[in-house]
Design a protein around this motif. Structure first.
Motif, PDB file in Angstrom:
ATOM      1  N   ALA A 149      -2.961   6.654  -6.391  1.00  0.00           N
ATOM      2  CA  ALA A 149      -2.092   7.202  -5.348  1.00  0.00           C
ATOM      3  C   ALA A 149      -2.912   7.627  -4.129  1.00  0.00           C
ATOM      4  CB  ALA A 149      -1.310   8.397  -5.889  1.00  0.00           C
ATOM      5  N   TYR A 150      -4.157   8.061  -4.366  1.00  0.00           N
ATOM      6  CA  TYR A 150      -5.047   8.397  -3.248  1.00  0.00           C
ATOM      7  C   TYR A 150      -5.356   7.138  -2.444  1.00  0.00           C
ATOM      8  CZ  TYR A 150      -6.258  12.311  -6.452  1.00  0.00           C
ATOM      9  OH  TYR A 150      -6.241  13.376  -7.315  1.00  0.00           O
ATOM     10  N   GLY A 151      -5.705   6.062  -3.156  1.00  0.00           N
ATOM     11  CA  GLY A 151      -6.012   4.812  -2.479  1.00  0.00           C
ATOM     12  C   GLY A 151      -4.822   4.250  -1.734  1.00  0.00           C
ATOM     13  N   ALA A 152      -3.632   4.399  -2.333  1.00  0.00           N
ATOM     14  CA  ALA A 152      -2.420   3.914  -1.673  1.00  0.00           C
ATOM     15  C   ALA A 152      -2.190   4.657  -0.361  1.00  0.00           C
ATOM     16  CB  ALA A 152      -1.222   4.089  -2.597  1.00  0.00           C
ATOM     17  N   TYR A 153      -2.438   5.959  -0.358  1.00  0.00           N
ATOM     18  CA  TYR A 153      -2.296   6.741   0.880  1.00  0.00           C
ATOM     19  C   TYR A 153      -3.343   6.311   1.902  1.00  0.00           C
ATOM     20  CZ  TYR A 153      -2.473  10.653   4.145  1.00  0.00           C
ATOM     21  OH  TYR A 153      -2.485  11.404   5.286  1.00  0.00           O
ATOM     22  N   ASP A 154      -4.601   6.188   1.462  1.00  0.00           N
ATOM     23  CA  ASP A 154      -5.688   5.867   2.390  1.00  0.00           C
ATOM     24  C   ASP A 154      -5.514   4.513   3.061  1.00  0.00           C
ATOM     25  OD1 ASP A 154      -7.298   8.149   2.374  1.00  0.00           O
ATOM     26  OD2 ASP A 154      -8.325   7.563   0.533  1.00  0.00           O
ATOM     27  N   LYS A 155      -4.851   3.576   2.386  1.00  0.00           N
ATOM     28  CA  LYS A 155      -4.688   2.238   2.939  1.00  0.00           C
ATOM     29  C   LYS A 155      -3.542   2.141   3.946  1.00  0.00           C
ATOM     30  CE  LYS A 155      -6.439  -1.168   1.977  1.00  0.00           C
ATOM     31  NZ  LYS A 155      -7.571  -1.934   2.552  1.00  0.00           N
ATOM     32  N   LEU A 156      -2.769   3.194   4.105  1.00  0.00           N
ATOM     33  CA  LEU A 156      -1.719   3.221   5.115  1.00  0.00           C
ATOM     34  C   LEU A 156      -2.325   3.535   6.481  1.00  0.00           C
ATOM     35  CD1 LEU A 156       0.950   5.273   3.139  1.00  0.00           C
ATOM     36  CD2 LEU A 156       1.073   2.819   3.650  1.00  0.00           C
ATOM     37  N   LYS A 163      -4.538  13.993  -0.768  1.00  0.00           N
ATOM     38  CA  LYS A 163      -3.181  13.499  -0.569  1.00  0.00           C
ATOM     39  C   LYS A 163      -2.986  12.186  -1.311  1.00  0.00           C
ATOM     40  CE  LYS A 163      -3.128  15.286   4.187  1.00  0.00           C
ATOM     41  NZ  LYS A 163      -3.047  14.888   5.614  1.00  0.00           N
ATOM     42  N   GLY A 164      -1.812  12.034  -1.917  1.00  0.00           N
ATOM     43  CA  GLY A 164      -1.495  10.793  -2.596  1.00  0.00           C
ATOM     44  C   GLY A 164      -0.047  10.405  -2.374  1.00  0.00           C
ATOM     45  N   LEU A 165       0.214   9.112  -2.365  1.00  0.00           N
ATOM     46  CA  LEU A 165       1.583   8.613  -2.262  1.00  0.00           C
ATOM     47  C   LEU A 165       2.325   8.926  -3.558  1.00  0.00           C
ATOM     48  CD1 LEU A 165       3.594   6.941  -0.529  1.00  0.00           C
ATOM     49  CD2 LEU A 165       2.680   4.894  -1.672  1.00  0.00           C
ATOM     50  N   PHE A 166       3.578   9.400  -3.453  1.00  0.00           N
ATOM     51  CA  PHE A 166       4.302   9.828  -4.650  1.00  0.00           C
ATOM     52  C   PHE A 166       5.715   9.251  -4.668  1.00  0.00           C
ATOM     53  CE2 PHE A 166       6.249  13.134  -7.495  1.00  0.00           C
ATOM     54  CZ  PHE A 166       5.487  12.838  -8.608  1.00  0.00           C
ATOM     55  N   VAL A 167       5.800   7.942  -4.558  1.00  0.00           N
ATOM     56  CA  VAL A 167       7.058   7.220  -4.786  1.00  0.00           C
ATOM     57  C   VAL A 167       6.718   5.984  -5.593  1.00  0.00           C
ATOM     58  CG1 VAL A 167       8.167   8.018  -2.653  1.00  0.00           C
ATOM     59  CG2 VAL A 167       6.900   5.861  -2.657  1.00  0.00           C
ATOM     60  N   GLN A 168       7.685   5.443  -6.343  1.00  0.00           N
ATOM     61  CA  GLN A 168       7.452   4.239  -7.125  1.00  0.00           C
ATOM     62  C   GLN A 168       8.797   3.652  -7.553  1.00  0.00           C
ATOM     63  OE1 GLN A 168       8.527   5.446 -10.118  1.00  0.00           O
ATOM     64  NE2 GLN A 168       8.068   7.593  -9.842  1.00  0.00           N
ATOM     65  N   PHE A 193       8.953  -1.371   1.357  1.00  0.00           N
ATOM     66  CA  PHE A 193       7.604  -1.514   1.902  1.00  0.00           C
ATOM     67  C   PHE A 193       6.590  -0.761   1.041  1.00  0.00           C
ATOM     68  CE2 PHE A 193       4.366   0.814   4.328  1.00  0.00           C
ATOM     69  CZ  PHE A 193       3.533  -0.252   4.671  1.00  0.00           C
ATOM     70  N   LEU A 194       6.904   0.483   0.667  1.00  0.00           N
ATOM     71  CA  LEU A 194       5.967   1.292  -0.112  1.00  0.00           C
ATOM     72  C   LEU A 194       5.780   0.738  -1.518  1.00  0.00           C
ATOM     73  CD1 LEU A 194       7.045   4.868   1.041  1.00  0.00           C
ATOM     74  CD2 LEU A 194       5.012   3.578   1.748  1.00  0.00           C
ATOM     75  N   PHE A 195       6.862   0.250  -2.125  1.00  0.00           N
ATOM     76  CA  PHE A 195       6.740  -0.344  -3.460  1.00  0.00           C
ATOM     77  C   PHE A 195       5.853  -1.592  -3.411  1.00  0.00           C
ATOM     78  CE2 PHE A 195      11.275   1.325  -4.587  1.00  0.00           C
ATOM     79  CZ  PHE A 195      10.784   2.616  -4.632  1.00  0.00           C
ATOM     80  N   ASN A 196       6.046  -2.439  -2.395  1.00  0.00           N
ATOM     81  CA  ASN A 196       5.205  -3.627  -2.248  1.00  0.00           C
ATOM     82  C   ASN A 196       3.753  -3.246  -1.952  1.00  0.00           C
ATOM     83  OD1 ASN A 196       7.342  -5.397  -2.682  1.00  0.00           O
ATOM     84  ND2 ASN A 196       7.810  -5.636  -0.514  1.00  0.00           N
ATOM     85  N   HIS A 197       3.582  -2.161  -1.228  1.00  0.00           N
ATOM     86  CA  HIS A 197       2.246  -1.651  -0.907  1.00  0.00           C
ATOM     87  C   HIS A 197       1.503  -1.272  -2.190  1.00  0.00           C
ATOM     88  CE1 HIS A 197      -0.895   0.460   1.268  1.00  0.00           C
ATOM     89  NE2 HIS A 197      -0.610   1.584   0.641  1.00  0.00           N
ATOM     90  N   ILE A 198       2.194  -0.621  -3.117  1.00  0.00           N
ATOM     91  CA  ILE A 198       1.585  -0.235  -4.397  1.00  0.00           C
ATOM     92  C   ILE A 198       1.279  -1.476  -5.232  1.00  0.00           C
ATOM     93  CG2 ILE A 198       2.003   0.946  -6.587  1.00  0.00           C
ATOM     94  CD1 ILE A 198       3.810   2.905  -4.964  1.00  0.00           C
ATOM     95  N   ALA A 199       2.281  -2.355  -5.381  1.00  0.00           N
ATOM     96  CA  ALA A 199       2.112  -3.533  -6.235  1.00  0.00           C
ATOM     97  C   ALA A 199       1.024  -4.461  -5.715  1.00  0.00           C
ATOM     98  CB  ALA A 199       3.432  -4.288  -6.353  1.00  0.00           C
ATOM     99  N   GLY A 200       0.875  -4.543  -4.408  1.00  0.00           N
ATOM    100  CA  GLY A 200      -0.101  -5.457  -3.819  1.00  0.00           C
ATOM    101  C   GLY A 200      -1.449  -4.833  -3.536  1.00  0.00           C
ATOM    102  N   GLY A 201      -1.620  -3.586  -3.898  1.00  0.00           N
ATOM    103  CA  GLY A 201      -2.868  -2.885  -3.580  1.00  0.00           C
ATOM    104  C   GLY A 201      -3.973  -3.155  -4.585  1.00  0.00           C
ATOM    105  N   ALA A 251      -1.785  11.426  -9.650  1.00  0.00           N
ATOM    106  CA  ALA A 251      -2.723  10.680  -8.809  1.00  0.00           C
ATOM    107  C   ALA A 251      -2.677   9.180  -9.060  1.00  0.00           C
ATOM    108  CB  ALA A 251      -4.151  11.188  -9.049  1.00  0.00           C
ATOM    109  N   THR A 252      -1.758   8.714  -9.918  1.00  0.00           N
ATOM    110  CA  THR A 252      -1.723   7.292 -10.266  1.00  0.00           C
ATOM    111  C   THR A 252      -0.299   6.793 -10.454  1.00  0.00           C
ATOM    112  OG1 THR A 252      -1.844   7.745 -12.647  1.00  0.00           O
ATOM    113  CG2 THR A 252      -3.948   7.416 -11.489  1.00  0.00           C
ATOM    114  N   PHE A 253      -0.182   5.481 -10.446  1.00  0.00           N
ATOM    115  CA  PHE A 253       0.993   4.749 -10.926  1.00  0.00           C
ATOM    116  C   PHE A 253       0.476   3.782 -11.990  1.00  0.00           C
ATOM    117  CE2 PHE A 253       0.581   4.894  -6.299  1.00  0.00           C
ATOM    118  CZ  PHE A 253       1.593   5.769  -5.929  1.00  0.00           C
TER     119      PHE A 253
END
Length: 373
Positions: free
Chosen positions: A208-215, A267-272, A293-301, A322-324
């Motif tokens: 989730a940290y990495g997902a936030y940082d890549k935005l 900070k971490g992204l917290f949706v799934q 967009f956010l779901f695809n962001h997680i799946a493709g990260g 901190a994870t999905f």
């Protein structure tokens, strides 16, 4: 004394008069799960104390005693060799909580931890969760059993009809106080051909940290302060499909879209896609577009994911804050899987506007260290 001890009203392990060997039971009987028609009251709010607050920042109790500890990717996933979870000291448990918060998911192979030890181990990290519908071993409601094989056409049809990326989730985020650390032991892996190698059934975790940082910065700023509705509708639908009893009502809860971790301050992204239904304050079309967009962001990260190949008697410890994660159901024609999960719960999710991203915090630390030399 463990930080979390006076937290569970169901009978203690010491009151179990006969211990079940779940691995043997699964091999001999197959799916041994029970689905009691027991009504549980709504979950009451509680003050969570995270044992990671007692950790040594260097995690010396782990690193000085393990045979080997190594990272699987730069962003997420660490494997520990030479330690048994059943024998960890309190300080090692504290350090494990912090290590898991930092690295997302930790793997321990060849573990002797049994479900009764697992319940006591889990209590150290938070109030244990009894799932609203899933099956469990007889007399062990805190254990969520996992059993899949090629002889269950209903389950096979369900998962083969879904896209794999729909399976991304963090555990029980539809609760007011969702899961913190979670422990899963996979104890049976049967595959064909039976040459000793694992075929299929991997699990993927994403940071989730990495997902936030890549935005992008504008997207980060837009999301900070937004809230999302989390629902257990998928479980209600499953209960209706299977005829299983709902033991506690599912209640939708609202959580921040960007969450601050209480141990790391990151900070971490917290949706799934598993449980997040909508963004508060946006109309349906806006919410659907943003969540897609956010779901695809997680799946493709793939640069903030780790894909783990299980071996029998491996335990994964991950921090749902901190994870999905996403299980890969690609083995229904070639074998079966059995495991069991313990789910301690933690604090109510929150967003601290003064918190930092992992990338920002680590960069500041590195600069400070360089300037001090």
């Amino acid at each position: 004394m463990p930080p979390n001890t006076t937290n569970n009203s169901v009978e203690s392990v010491s009151e179990q008069f006969q211990k079940l060997d779940l691995k043997t039971l699964a091999r001999e009987k197959g799916n041994y799960q029970v689905y009691p028609r027991t009504n549980y009251p709504p979950l009451e709010p509680f003050e969570h104390y995270d044992p990671g607050k007692l950790a040594d920042p260097k995690k010396a109790s782990l690193y000085d005693n393990a045979e080997r500890i190594f990272d699987l990717t730069p962003s997420i996933g660490t494997e520990v060799h030479g330690l048994q979870l059943s024998q960890l000291t309190d300080q090692q448990k504290n350090d494990l909580a912090l290590l898991t918060a930092e690295r997302g998911v930790i793997f321990f192979r060849n573990q002797d931890l049994d479900p009764y030890q697992g319940v006591e181990f889990g209590k150290y990290f938070g109030r244990l969760h009894i799932h609203n519908i899933v099956g469990h071993p007889p007399g062990l409601p805190y254990i969520a059993s996992i059993f899949y094989n090629e002889q269950d056409p209903q389950t096979t049809k369900l998962f083969e009809s879904r896209s794999a990326d729909e399976g991304w989730h963090s555990d029980i985020t539809y609760e007011n106080q969702p899961a913190g650390l979670t422990f899963l032991k996979v104890s049976i892996i049967d595959t064909v051909p039976g040459d000793g190698d694992t075929i299929g059934g991997d699990t993927i975790w994403a940071s989730a940290y990495g997902a936030y940082d890549k935005l992008s910065k504008p997207m980060q700023q837009f999301l900070e302060g937004l809230e999302a509705v989390h629902t257990g509708q998928v479980h209600k639908d499953n209960a209706q499909r299977t005829g299983h009893f709902i033991r506690r009502d599912f209640v939708d809860y609202v959580h921040p879209v960007i969450r601050t971790h209480p141990l790391t301050g990151w900070k971490g992204l917290f949706v799934q896609p598993g449980f997040t239904k909508s963004i508060v304050g946006l109309n349906r079309k806006e919410s659907d577009v943003l969540l897609k967009f956010l779901f695809n962001h997680i799946a493709g990260g793939h640069d903030f994911q780790v894909r783990f190949k299980w071996t029998e008697d491996t335990v994964a410890v991950w921090d749902n804050r901190a994870t999905f994660h996403c299980a890969i159901f690609d083995y229904f024609t070639s074998g079966r899987r059995h495991g069991w999960r313990i789910t301690p719960t933690a604090e109510r999710p929150y967003y601290d506007p003064n918190s930092k991203s992992r990338r920002e915090d680590l960069a500041e630390r590195a600069e400070k260290e360089a300037n001090s030399q």
